[in-house]
Design an enzyme around this catalytic site. Structure first.
Site, PDB file in Angstrom:
ATOM      1  N   TYR A  33       7.449 -10.328 -82.370  1.00 12.55           N
ATOM      2  CA  TYR A  33       8.608  -9.616 -82.947  1.00 12.55           C
ATOM      3  C   TYR A  33       8.734  -9.853 -84.465  1.00 12.55           C
ATOM      4  O   TYR A  33       8.621  -8.906 -85.257  1.00 12.55           O
ATOM      5  CB  TYR A  33       9.852 -10.074 -82.186  1.00 12.55           C
ATOM      6  N   ASN A  90      -2.640 -14.458 -79.306  1.00 12.79           N
ATOM      7  CA  ASN A  90      -3.225 -14.544 -77.953  1.00 12.79           C
ATOM      8  C   ASN A  90      -2.632 -13.489 -77.007  1.00 12.79           C
ATOM      9  O   ASN A  90      -3.017 -13.418 -75.836  1.00 12.79           O
ATOM     10  CB  ASN A  90      -3.078 -15.956 -77.373  1.00 12.79           C
ATOM     11  N   LEU A  91      -1.693 -12.704 -77.511  1.00 11.47           N
ATOM     12  CA  LEU A  91      -1.061 -11.605 -76.766  1.00 11.47           C
ATOM     13  C   LEU A  91      -0.354 -12.073 -75.489  1.00 11.47           C
ATOM     14  O   LEU A  91      -0.149 -11.277 -74.572  1.00 11.47           O
ATOM     15  CB  LEU A  91      -2.061 -10.475 -76.465  1.00 11.47           C
ATOM     16  N   TYR A 142      12.447 -27.138 -77.488  1.00 13.13           N
ATOM     17  CA  TYR A 142      12.032 -26.077 -78.423  1.00 13.13           C
ATOM     18  C   TYR A 142      12.315 -26.511 -79.870  1.00 13.13           C
ATOM     19  O   TYR A 142      11.423 -26.527 -80.723  1.00 13.13           O
ATOM     20  CB  TYR A 142      12.771 -24.770 -78.097  1.00 13.13           C
ATOM     21  N   ASN A 202      19.807 -16.474 -86.413  1.00 13.52           N
ATOM     22  CA  ASN A 202      19.532 -15.578 -85.275  1.00 13.52           C
ATOM     23  C   ASN A 202      18.858 -14.279 -85.713  1.00 13.52           C
ATOM     24  O   ASN A 202      19.539 -13.372 -86.210  1.00 13.52           O
ATOM     25  CB  ASN A 202      20.832 -15.262 -84.538  1.00 13.52           C
ATOM     26  N   HIS A 233      17.813 -12.256 -75.485  1.00 13.57           N
ATOM     27  CA  HIS A 233      18.655 -12.242 -76.681  1.00 13.57           C
ATOM     28  C   HIS A 233      19.834 -11.281 -76.569  1.00 13.57           C
ATOM     29  O   HIS A 233      19.746 -10.254 -75.901  1.00 13.57           O
ATOM     30  CB  HIS A 233      17.812 -11.916 -77.921  1.00 13.57           C
ATOM     31  N   ARG A 277      26.497 -21.207 -71.567  1.00 11.61           N
ATOM     32  CA  ARG A 277      25.067 -21.468 -71.367  1.00 11.61           C
ATOM     33  C   ARG A 277      24.780 -22.866 -71.920  1.00 11.61           C
ATOM     34  O   ARG A 277      25.231 -23.187 -73.034  1.00 11.61           O
ATOM     35  CB  ARG A 277      24.256 -20.408 -72.126  1.00 11.61           C
ATOM     36  N   GLY A 303      23.581 -25.913 -73.840  1.00  7.37           N
ATOM     37  CA  GLY A 303      22.924 -26.100 -75.137  1.00  7.37           C
ATOM     38  C   GLY A 303      23.400 -25.169 -76.234  1.00  7.37           C
ATOM     39  O   GLY A 303      22.854 -25.198 -77.339  1.00  7.37           O
TER      40      GLY A 303
HETATM   41  N1  UDP Z   1      24.634 -14.588 -75.311  1.00  6.79           N
HETATM   42  C1  UDP Z   1      25.475 -14.090 -74.339  1.00  6.79           C
HETATM   43  N2  UDP Z   1      24.903 -13.332 -73.345  1.00  6.79           N
HETATM   44  C2  UDP Z   1      23.573 -13.056 -73.275  1.00  6.79           C
HETATM   45  C3  UDP Z   1      22.724 -13.574 -74.301  1.00  6.79           C
HETATM   46  C4  UDP Z   1      23.305 -14.346 -75.291  1.00  6.79           C
HETATM   47  O1  UDP Z   1      26.682 -14.308 -74.356  1.00  6.79           O
HETATM   48  O2  UDP Z   1      23.122 -12.382 -72.340  1.00  6.79           O
HETATM   49  C5  UDP Z   1      25.220 -15.408 -76.400  1.00  6.79           C
HETATM   50  C6  UDP Z   1      24.662 -16.811 -76.487  1.00  6.79           C
HETATM   51  O3  UDP Z   1      25.420 -17.691 -75.685  1.00  6.79           O
HETATM   52  C7  UDP Z   1      24.792 -17.117 -77.979  1.00  6.79           C
HETATM   53  C8  UDP Z   1      24.632 -15.743 -78.644  1.00  6.79           C
HETATM   54  O4  UDP Z   1      24.873 -14.785 -77.617  1.00  6.79           O
HETATM   55  O5  UDP Z   1      26.087 -17.586 -78.257  1.00  6.79           O
HETATM   56  C9  UDP Z   1      23.245 -15.521 -79.212  1.00  6.79           C
HETATM   57  O6  UDP Z   1      22.295 -15.827 -78.201  1.00  6.79           O
HETATM   58  P1  UDP Z   1      20.770 -15.430 -78.309  1.00  6.79           P
HETATM   59  O7  UDP Z   1      20.131 -15.781 -76.996  1.00  6.79           O
HETATM   60  O8  UDP Z   1      20.647 -14.014 -78.767  1.00  6.79           O
HETATM   61  O9  UDP Z   1      20.219 -16.343 -79.472  1.00  6.79           O
HETATM   62  P2  UDP Z   1      20.191 -17.944 -79.634  1.00  6.79           P
HETATM   63  O10 UDP Z   1      21.500 -18.297 -80.298  1.00  6.79           O
HETATM   64  O11 UDP Z   1      20.033 -18.541 -78.292  1.00  6.79           O
HETATM   65  O12 UDP Z   1      19.016 -18.162 -80.530  1.00  6.79           O
END
Ligand code: UDP
Length: 335
Positions: A15, A36-37, A146, A175, A194, A287, A289
């Protein structure tokens, strides 16, 4: 500044890599892509304009051959796994791919005297914010494998500078979002986790709804706040980081973000305005973390690289992503 040499771009079919390749070609750069696709797409590359090598960084013979054949003046290193949740359940996969594999590439660079490295690092190297906005002096205490794998590679790169003069820029992305405004290339992850692409998938009906992860955060509307940086702004930062190293710049970290934060609910509302659709939303638990708020202090990028985000309004990110998702390719690559 247009360089005289070839650039080796690892993960150039992914991306952020593919958007940067497109941008660098427009700037007159000569590019060899290694991918490496596993997650990248051959179709994301203009195969008539770049040399494409299908292979893996952990292949020492291939790395030696690549460096010998092309004598790159710099490496832009995007190739990495980036699913935070998976990194928690399968840490060795992340340390093998994001830390051990680049060591093979770095060994080949050392043997062949290639001493410039632009590294796709991340704000995940900081861990939970102790102050917001976050500048490059913020303590680095990653909270998942990660982020730790990226942080450890930063350390390796500093040691390589000390030992054999490798100069690196650690670009710590916030982000990444949005797509090529021309709609030719875009974001196609499998699985897609995302926020913005998932919201748009809910808008097209590809998924039944978007789940908001947590509504009880200490933020004005209770949902998480993030600093969304357009992928084309990331691309231009790579070119400026390259020119910085070409001018003899020292190894340094640079944050890439806009300095502005938007909540999950604000992003959903903006996507409804862009698409003209009511997006089905459900509200779920937090979620694991996810810090409440991640906002970049981008002053150093301006001071050191002369970089500033041009696409600060997430509406533009969503518009370009929507164009990609509803365009001729329907947001997916064939290959
Ligand atoms: N998020 C959400 N629902 C989803 C995907 C992400 O509410 O289906 C929230 C997530 O908790 C974070 C924000 O959107 O607060 C951005 O998450 P993303 O996975 O896009 O990027 P990250 O912050 O993990 O790099």
């Amino acid at each position: 500044m247009v360089g005289t040499g070839t650039l080796l771009v690892t993960g150039g079919a992914g991306y952020i890599g593919s958007h940067t390749v497109k941008y660098l070609l427009g700037q007159g750069e000569k590019i060899v892509v290694l991918d490496n696709l596993v997650f990248g797409h051959r179709d994301a590359l203009p195969l008539d304009k770049v040399t494409f090598v299908h292979g893996d960084m952990s292949d020492a013979a291939l790395m030696d051959q690549l460096l010998a054949d092309h004598q790159p003046e710099a490496v832009l290193h995007f190739a990495a796994f980036a699913y935070v949740g998976e990194s928690v359940t399968d840490p060795l996969k992340y340390y093998r791919n994001n830390l051990a594999a680049p060591l093979v590439l770095l060994e080949a660079m050392q043997r062949h005297g290639c001493k410039r490295f632009i590294f796709s690092s991340t704000c995940a190297t900081y861990g939970n914010p102790v102050k917001v906005p976050m500048d490059e002096e913020h303590p680095q205490s990653p909270v998942n494998p990660y982020g730790a794998s990226k942080w450890m590679l930063e350390r390796v790169l500093k040691d390589c500078d000390h030992a054999w003069g490798l100069k690196s820029v650690f670009l710590r992305y916030f982000n990444a979002s949005g797509c090529d405004p021309a709609g030719e290339i875009g974001e196609d992850h499998d699985p897609e986790t995302h926020l913005i692409p998932r919201i748009l998938m809910a808008a097209t009906g590809e998924i039944s709804e978007i789940t908001v992860f947590g509504t009880d955060y200490p933020t004005p509307d209770g949902t998480c706040i993030r600093d969304y940086i357009h992928v084309n702004d990331l691309a231009s930062a790579h070119k400026l980081a390259l020119d910085y190293l070409r001018k003899g710049g020292e190894t340094t970290p640079v944050n890439l973000g806009t300095g502005r934060g938007f909540s999950v609910n604000e992003i959903i509302k903006t996507a409804e305005a862009v698409t003209g659709k009511t997006i089905p939303v459900s509200y779920g638990p937090r979620r694991a973390g996810d810090p409440p708020e991640l906002i970049c202090q981008p002053a150093k990028a301006k001071e050191v690289l002369g970089w500033e985000a041009l696409h600060k309004d997430p509406r533009e990110h969503i518009e370009s992503a929507w164009k990609w998702m509803t365009g001729p390719r329907q947001g997916r690559y064939a290959d």
